[in-house]
Design a protein around this motif. Sequence first.
Motif, PDB file in Angstrom:
ATOM      1  N   ASN A  91      51.386  81.996 -22.928  1.00 33.26           N
ATOM      2  CA  ASN A  91      50.030  81.458 -22.845  1.00 33.26           C
ATOM      3  C   ASN A  91      49.278  82.162 -21.710  1.00 33.26           C
ATOM      4  O   ASN A  91      49.361  81.750 -20.550  1.00 33.26           O
ATOM      5  CB  ASN A  91      50.059  79.947 -22.598  1.00 33.26           C
ATOM      6  N   PRO A  92      48.544  83.236 -22.024  1.00 29.57           N
ATOM      7  CA  PRO A  92      47.877  84.040 -20.989  1.00 29.57           C
ATOM      8  C   PRO A  92      46.809  83.290 -20.196  1.00 29.57           C
ATOM      9  O   PRO A  92      46.376  83.771 -19.147  1.00 29.57           O
ATOM     10  CB  PRO A  92      47.233  85.182 -21.790  1.00 29.57           C
ATOM     11  N   THR A  93      46.391  82.118 -20.665  1.00 30.16           N
ATOM     12  CA  THR A  93      45.330  81.374 -19.966  1.00 30.16           C
ATOM     13  C   THR A  93      45.874  80.195 -19.178  1.00 30.16           C
ATOM     14  O   THR A  93      45.089  79.374 -18.685  1.00 30.16           O
ATOM     15  CB  THR A  93      44.281  80.868 -20.972  1.00 30.16           C
ATOM     16  N   ALA A  97      50.042  78.764 -13.858  1.00 24.65           N
ATOM     17  CA  ALA A  97      50.837  79.982 -13.720  1.00 24.65           C
ATOM     18  C   ALA A  97      49.983  81.134 -13.187  1.00 24.65           C
ATOM     19  O   ALA A  97      50.447  81.941 -12.366  1.00 24.65           O
ATOM     20  CB  ALA A  97      51.469  80.363 -15.055  1.00 24.65           C
ATOM     21  N   LEU A  98      48.734  81.232 -13.636  1.00 27.18           N
ATOM     22  CA  LEU A  98      47.838  82.286 -13.143  1.00 27.18           C
ATOM     23  C   LEU A  98      47.614  82.148 -11.640  1.00 27.18           C
ATOM     24  O   LEU A  98      47.670  83.134 -10.893  1.00 27.18           O
ATOM     25  CB  LEU A  98      46.494  82.220 -13.870  1.00 27.18           C
ATOM     26  N   ASP A 117      44.424  88.362 -11.369  1.00 28.80           N
ATOM     27  CA  ASP A 117      44.740  86.989 -11.768  1.00 28.80           C
ATOM     28  C   ASP A 117      43.623  86.029 -11.362  1.00 28.80           C
ATOM     29  O   ASP A 117      43.289  85.102 -12.111  1.00 28.80           O
ATOM     30  CB  ASP A 117      46.071  86.545 -11.147  1.00 28.80           C
ATOM     31  N   SER A 118      43.035  86.236 -10.198  1.00 33.05           N
ATOM     32  CA  SER A 118      41.945  85.349  -9.776  1.00 33.05           C
ATOM     33  C   SER A 118      40.729  85.519 -10.682  1.00 33.05           C
ATOM     34  O   SER A 118      40.052  84.547 -11.020  1.00 33.05           O
ATOM     35  CB  SER A 118      41.574  85.607  -8.310  1.00 33.05           C
ATOM     36  N   LYS A 119      40.456  86.757 -11.114  1.00 33.67           N
ATOM     37  CA  LYS A 119      39.334  87.005 -12.033  1.00 33.67           C
ATOM     38  C   LYS A 119      39.586  86.330 -13.380  1.00 33.67           C
ATOM     39  O   LYS A 119      38.671  85.752 -13.978  1.00 33.67           O
ATOM     40  CB  LYS A 119      39.136  88.506 -12.224  1.00 33.67           C
ATOM     41  N   ASN A 120      40.826  86.420 -13.864  1.00 35.69           N
ATOM     42  CA  ASN A 120      41.161  85.757 -15.129  1.00 35.69           C
ATOM     43  C   ASN A 120      41.037  84.241 -15.004  1.00 35.69           C
ATOM     44  O   ASN A 120      40.582  83.562 -15.937  1.00 35.69           O
ATOM     45  CB  ASN A 120      42.577  86.139 -15.562  1.00 35.69           C
ATOM     46  N   LEU A 121      41.434  83.724 -13.858  1.00 31.09           N
ATOM     47  CA  LEU A 121      41.325  82.284 -13.623  1.00 31.09           C
ATOM     48  C   LEU A 121      39.865  81.862 -13.620  1.00 31.09           C
ATOM     49  O   LEU A 121      39.494  80.842 -14.226  1.00 31.09           O
ATOM     50  CB  LEU A 121      41.995  81.940 -12.288  1.00 31.09           C
ATOM     51  N   LEU A 122      39.018  82.640 -12.966  1.00 29.55           N
ATOM     52  CA  LEU A 122      37.590  82.334 -12.939  1.00 29.55           C
ATOM     53  C   LEU A 122      36.966  82.448 -14.330  1.00 29.55           C
ATOM     54  O   LEU A 122      36.078  81.672 -14.689  1.00 29.55           O
ATOM     55  CB  LEU A 122      36.866  83.279 -11.970  1.00 29.55           C
ATOM     56  N   SER A 123      37.446  83.409 -15.108  1.00 26.88           N
ATOM     57  CA  SER A 123      36.927  83.593 -16.467  1.00 26.88           C
ATOM     58  C   SER A 123      37.313  82.418 -17.367  1.00 26.88           C
ATOM     59  O   SER A 123      36.498  81.926 -18.149  1.00 26.88           O
ATOM     60  CB  SER A 123      37.461  84.899 -17.048  1.00 26.88           C
ATOM     61  N   ASN A 124      38.562  81.957 -17.215  1.00 21.70           N
ATOM     62  CA  ASN A 124      39.045  80.862 -18.055  1.00 21.70           C
ATOM     63  C   ASN A 124      38.499  79.506 -17.619  1.00 21.70           C
ATOM     64  O   ASN A 124      38.231  78.638 -18.450  1.00 21.70           O
ATOM     65  CB  ASN A 124      40.574  80.819 -18.027  1.00 21.70           C
ATOM     66  N   LEU A 125      38.358  79.326 -16.292  1.00 19.19           N
ATOM     67  CA  LEU A 125      37.902  78.041 -15.752  1.00 19.19           C
ATOM     68  C   LEU A 125      36.791  78.283 -14.732  1.00 19.19           C
ATOM     69  O   LEU A 125      37.012  78.158 -13.517  1.00 19.19           O
ATOM     70  CB  LEU A 125      39.077  77.303 -15.095  1.00 19.19           C
ATOM     71  N   PRO A 126      35.598  78.632 -15.184  1.00 17.99           N
ATOM     72  CA  PRO A 126      34.517  78.983 -14.245  1.00 17.99           C
ATOM     73  C   PRO A 126      34.075  77.827 -13.355  1.00 17.99           C
ATOM     74  O   PRO A 126      33.487  78.063 -12.295  1.00 17.99           O
ATOM     75  CB  PRO A 126      33.383  79.437 -15.171  1.00 17.99           C
ATOM     76  N   GLY A 131      39.951  79.183  -8.727  1.00 15.21           N
ATOM     77  CA  GLY A 131      39.753  80.616  -8.891  1.00 15.21           C
ATOM     78  C   GLY A 131      39.046  81.219  -7.692  1.00 15.21           C
ATOM     79  O   GLY A 131      39.431  82.277  -7.188  1.00 15.21           O
ATOM     80  N   HIS A 132      37.988  80.541  -7.216  1.00 16.39           N
ATOM     81  CA  HIS A 132      37.268  81.010  -6.031  1.00 16.39           C
ATOM     82  C   HIS A 132      38.177  80.955  -4.801  1.00 16.39           C
ATOM     83  O   HIS A 132      38.148  81.868  -3.959  1.00 16.39           O
ATOM     84  CB  HIS A 132      36.021  80.157  -5.801  1.00 16.39           C
ATOM     85  N   PHE A 133      38.972  79.902  -4.711  1.00 14.94           N
ATOM     86  CA  PHE A 133      39.868  79.751  -3.559  1.00 14.94           C
ATOM     87  C   PHE A 133      40.895  80.874  -3.519  1.00 14.94           C
ATOM     88  O   PHE A 133      41.135  81.484  -2.466  1.00 14.94           O
ATOM     89  CB  PHE A 133      40.556  78.389  -3.632  1.00 14.94           C
ATOM     90  N   LEU A 134      41.487  81.168  -4.687  1.00 13.49           N
ATOM     91  CA  LEU A 134      42.465  82.252  -4.747  1.00 13.49           C
ATOM     92  C   LEU A 134      41.812  83.582  -4.366  1.00 13.49           C
ATOM     93  O   LEU A 134      42.384  84.369  -3.600  1.00 13.49           O
ATOM     94  CB  LEU A 134      43.079  82.334  -6.142  1.00 13.49           C
ATOM     95  N   SER A 135      40.609  83.825  -4.875  1.00  9.40           N
ATOM     96  CA  SER A 135      39.893  85.055  -4.514  1.00  9.40           C
ATOM     97  C   SER A 135      39.702  85.137  -3.005  1.00  9.40           C
ATOM     98  O   SER A 135      39.901  86.196  -2.389  1.00  9.40           O
ATOM     99  CB  SER A 135      38.525  85.106  -5.207  1.00  9.40           C
TER     100      SER A 135
END
Length: 311
Positions: A91-93, A97-98, A117-126, A131-135
């Motif tokens: 499950n890539p989304t 795990a991301l 991975d942070s970009k994918n997280l932001l894309s999947n869950l904007p 995602g912002h925190f990981l970035s």
Amino acid sequence: MNNLKFSVIFLFGVLVLFSCDNTETKKGRFLLKGNEKLKENDPEAAVEFYTEALLIDPNYKDALYNRGLVYQQLNKLEEAISDFSAILMVNPTDSLALFQRGVGYMDNGEYYKALEDSKNLLSNLPKSWKGHFLSGLILEKMKNYSEALLAFDNSLELQPDNPEVLINKATLHYYLKEFEQSEISLDLAQKLNPSEPNIYNLRAMLSFEAKDYAKALEWIEKSIKLNPKEAFFYNNRGLYLIYLGEHEKGLEDINYSLKQNPKNLYAIRNKGIYYFYKDQKELALSYFEEVYEKDPEIELVKEYIAKCNQK
């Protein structure tokens, strides 16, 4: 002094249904046994039970995720990344795990993979703060402090009452020598979670900057009381003890920290400071030069190299 760490352990449990599906029952039991071992502070045994569950079902997400988290805790980053990647192959989304794989890549020094991975997280869950925190965490490691600060601010817009984000924002202000702003973020974080040890670790670092070494020691003692397992707290306490003239106690703490993480440049630097104050300048210089070669921007290193080279 050291970077703050962020880690969240999600313990997945399962409702073991004693039905005809014996495979589900067996792997569920191993998962729960692993979780119990983790609660008992026996991570190696927890890994063994999660591995047993995965021998039954190699794609068992909960066991892969928990084992990955424990591997991170044990600083076995390649193994952790492998487990999170196995989940993402199916499950890539998967957001959990991301996020954790991104943290694993970051801790392993693979910053561009972590950013992906942070970009994918932001894309999947904007609309998610994570995602912002990981970035922000990754950009902080890359010493891109202005962009990291913006990422933390974006995260706080989505979840204003998040103490972890506030602490990391306070850390960035500390790195930027914006000490008043750092204190403001720390005050907010402390109101939200007064039992978070990283708050007092950063307060200790701020006190050290103000040359109030006794206060720094007082704050770091509080951090250690709240979390006696965190190695970099002991390293920081070792530094403060050296500045207070308690050299042998300081070295004991620094050596303990190095035993947990031999690559900690701050601990290697602090060991050099110990030898400097023991008037073993050649030995001290070897430690400072090792740190300088790997990261010339670590504070105090240039200062002590100059001191060692003074005639």
